[in-house]
Design a protein around this motif. Structure first.
Motif, mmCIF file in Angstrom:
data_model
loop_
_atom_site.group_PDB
_atom_site.id
_atom_site.type_symbol
_atom_site.label_atom_id
_atom_site.label_comp_id
_atom_site.label_asym_id
_atom_site.label_seq_id
_atom_site.Cartn_x
_atom_site.Cartn_y
_atom_site.Cartn_z
ATOM 1 N N ALA A 1 -4.033 -4.891 -3.436
ATOM 2 C CA ALA A 1 -4.194 -3.602 -2.381
ATOM 3 C C ALA A 1 -4.600 -2.413 -2.935
ATOM 4 O O ALA A 1 -5.292 -1.698 -2.264
ATOM 5 C CB ALA A 1 -2.371 -3.377 -2.227
ATOM 6 N N GLU A 2 -4.290 -1.948 -4.234
ATOM 7 C CA GLU A 2 -5.113 -0.975 -4.694
ATOM 8 C C GLU A 2 -6.447 -0.689 -4.921
ATOM 9 O O GLU A 2 -6.972 0.253 -4.443
ATOM 10 C CB GLU A 2 -4.213 -0.139 -5.991
ATOM 11 C CG GLU A 2 -4.691 0.788 -6.421
ATOM 12 C CD GLU A 2 -3.664 1.415 -7.764
ATOM 13 O OE1 GLU A 2 -4.159 2.465 -8.413
ATOM 14 O OE2 GLU A 2 -2.770 0.759 -8.168
ATOM 15 N N THR A 3 -6.783 -1.859 -5.216
ATOM 16 C CA THR A 3 -8.361 -2.028 -5.302
ATOM 17 C C THR A 3 -9.090 -1.976 -3.958
ATOM 18 O O THR A 3 -10.026 -1.355 -3.731
ATOM 19 C CB THR A 3 -8.791 -3.604 -5.978
ATOM 20 O OG1 THR A 3 -8.164 -3.201 -7.150
ATOM 21 C CG2 THR A 3 -10.314 -3.364 -6.034
ATOM 22 N N CYS B 1 0.768 -1.456 0.013
ATOM 23 C CA CYS B 1 0.087 -0.121 -0.167
ATOM 24 C C CYS B 1 1.002 1.366 0.115
ATOM 25 O O CYS B 1 0.385 2.371 0.328
ATOM 26 C CB CYS B 1 -0.774 -0.175 1.337
ATOM 27 S SG CYS B 1 -2.024 -1.402 1.161
ATOM 28 N N LYS B 2 2.076 1.291 -0.608
ATOM 29 C CA LYS B 2 3.069 2.348 -0.396
ATOM 30 C C LYS B 2 2.139 3.367 -1.345
ATOM 31 O O LYS B 2 1.965 3.311 -2.470
ATOM 32 C CB LYS B 2 4.441 1.798 -0.988
ATOM 33 C CG LYS B 2 5.346 2.945 -1.398
ATOM 34 C CD LYS B 2 6.122 3.399 -0.127
ATOM 35 C CE LYS B 2 7.174 4.051 -0.272
ATOM 36 N NZ LYS B 2 7.727 4.805 0.538
ATOM 37 N N GLU C 1 -1.779 0.847 6.616
ATOM 38 C CA GLU C 1 -1.174 -0.374 6.240
ATOM 39 C C GLU C 1 -0.387 -0.922 7.794
ATOM 40 O O GLU C 1 0.067 -0.180 8.399
ATOM 41 C CB GLU C 1 0.029 -0.148 5.266
ATOM 42 C CG GLU C 1 0.541 -1.553 4.884
ATOM 43 C CD GLU C 1 1.302 -0.978 3.387
ATOM 44 O OE1 GLU C 1 1.314 -2.024 2.568
ATOM 45 O OE2 GLU C 1 1.771 0.036 3.113
ATOM 46 N N ARG D 1 -1.601 -9.429 -2.087
ATOM 47 C CA ARG D 1 -0.939 -8.203 -2.356
ATOM 48 C C ARG D 1 -1.436 -7.486 -3.795
ATOM 49 O O ARG D 1 -1.497 -6.383 -3.913
ATOM 50 C CB ARG D 1 0.535 -8.700 -2.500
ATOM 51 C CG ARG D 1 1.335 -7.591 -2.837
ATOM 52 C CD ARG D 1 2.830 -7.950 -2.694
ATOM 53 N NE ARG D 1 4.124 -6.853 -2.967
ATOM 54 C CZ ARG D 1 4.496 -6.444 -1.993
ATOM 55 N NH1 ARG D 1 4.713 -7.056 -0.911
ATOM 56 N NH2 ARG D 1 5.341 -5.239 -2.040
ATOM 57 N N SER D 2 -1.650 -8.328 -4.874
ATOM 58 C CA SER D 2 -2.043 -7.642 -6.156
ATOM 59 C C SER D 2 -3.325 -7.148 -6.192
ATOM 60 O O SER D 2 -3.535 -6.060 -7.013
ATOM 61 C CB SER D 2 -1.873 -8.815 -7.158
ATOM 62 O OG SER D 2 -3.126 -9.636 -6.952
ATOM 63 N N ARG E 1 -11.918 3.471 0.733
ATOM 64 C CA ARG E 1 -11.908 4.898 0.768
ATOM 65 C C ARG E 1 -13.538 5.211 0.328
ATOM 66 O O ARG E 1 -14.262 5.960 0.908
ATOM 67 C CB ARG E 1 -11.026 5.482 -0.356
ATOM 68 C CG ARG E 1 -11.126 7.034 -0.430
ATOM 69 C CD ARG E 1 -10.525 7.293 -1.739
ATOM 70 N NE ARG E 1 -8.996 7.326 -1.704
ATOM 71 C CZ ARG E 1 -8.254 8.276 -1.185
ATOM 72 N NH1 ARG E 1 -8.662 9.290 -0.823
ATOM 73 N NH2 ARG E 1 -6.960 7.925 -1.198
ATOM 74 N N LEU F 1 -0.390 4.982 -0.680
ATOM 75 C CA LEU F 1 -1.732 4.818 -0.603
ATOM 76 C C LEU F 1 -2.399 5.134 0.556
ATOM 77 O O LEU F 1 -3.558 5.566 0.736
ATOM 78 C CB LEU F 1 -2.540 3.451 -1.099
ATOM 79 C CG LEU F 1 -2.065 2.929 -2.519
ATOM 80 C CD1 LEU F 1 -2.575 1.677 -2.698
ATOM 81 C CD2 LEU F 1 -2.607 3.845 -3.626
ATOM 82 N N VAL G 1 -7.842 -0.705 -1.297
ATOM 83 C CA VAL G 1 -7.830 0.769 -0.723
ATOM 84 C C VAL G 1 -8.819 1.702 -1.426
ATOM 85 O O VAL G 1 -9.754 2.547 -0.762
ATOM 86 C CB VAL G 1 -6.335 1.541 -0.841
ATOM 87 C CG1 VAL G 1 -6.401 3.139 -0.424
ATOM 88 C CG2 VAL G 1 -5.500 0.775 0.084
ATOM 89 N N HIS G 2 -8.948 1.568 -2.645
ATOM 90 C CA HIS G 2 -10.027 2.457 -3.381
ATOM 91 C C HIS G 2 -11.442 1.879 -2.856
ATOM 92 O O HIS G 2 -12.277 2.901 -2.631
ATOM 93 C CB HIS G 2 -10.133 1.748 -4.954
ATOM 94 C CG HIS G 2 -11.182 2.489 -5.654
ATOM 95 N ND1 HIS G 2 -12.437 1.765 -5.645
ATOM 96 C CD2 HIS G 2 -11.417 3.756 -6.493
ATOM 97 C CE1 HIS G 2 -13.188 2.485 -6.662
ATOM 98 N NE2 HIS G 2 -12.651 3.742 -6.715
#
Length: 181
Positions: A163-165, A10-11, A25, A160-161, A171, A13, A167-168
């Protein structure tokens, strides 16, 4: 050849604070999947007890001791978090290092349950999902492990793959809950 730099999932993010909920994180350190071989569950339980002071948890439960946790992860599988596995486990269980495989976040605050209610098809209210309870479920469309670690704090793990989803999605739910506020 370029310089390679280790990054957390999550770097850049996190952390986020929206309304009365904080998303951050977590670095759990070493994470090892432990799958006892047939007929070896009692032996594995004894080794975990003597090495870490931890019980082998029942389904949907965790066991904690001095910063080390064992999380029920699936039928016949637990996840040892925060310690190296005792070498005595070799020959009694399949051990797999999972340390870099997961994105792990903490969702905390008075509205954390409301945020998760928008994303998870399971009742996570404190009356049914208490401290130390854990489960494998979906967060939107992602496979996840969710553990209640305190009254208003959840640990959420996804591949791990994703992570961005994760957080989105969290959020968006946090913004929705804050807008109701």
């Amino acid at each position: 050849m370029g310089d390679f730099v280790a990054r957390t999932p999550c770097k850049g993010l996190l952390p986020l604070e929206i309304g009365n909920v904080v998303l951050s994180e977590i670095d759990l350190g070493r994470m090892t999947s432990i799958m006892p071989f047939k007929g070896k569950q009692a032996t594995v339980a004894g080794i975990l007890k003597s090495a870490n002071g931890l019980e082998l948890p029942e389904p949907n439960q965790t066991s904690d001791n001095a910063g080390v946790r064992v999380i029920w992860f699936a039928r016949g599988q637990v996840l040892l978090v925060g310690a190296d596995p005792d070498p005595a486990l070799t020959g009694h269980a399949a051990l797999t290092d999972q340390s870099d495989a997961w994105a792990v976040v903490a969702l905390e605050g008075a509205g954390a349950e409301d945020v998760l209610a928008r994303l998870v098809p399971v009742d996570l209210r404190n009356s049914t999902f208490q401290i130390g309870h854990t489960l494998r479920t979906q967060v939107m469309h992602m496979n996840a492990s969710i553990t209640r670690v305190d009254a208003d704090r959840f640990q959420i793990m996804v591949f791990r793959s994703m992570a961005e989803t994760l957080v989105h999605d969290l959020r968006s739910a946090m913004e929705g809950v804050a807008a109701r506020g």
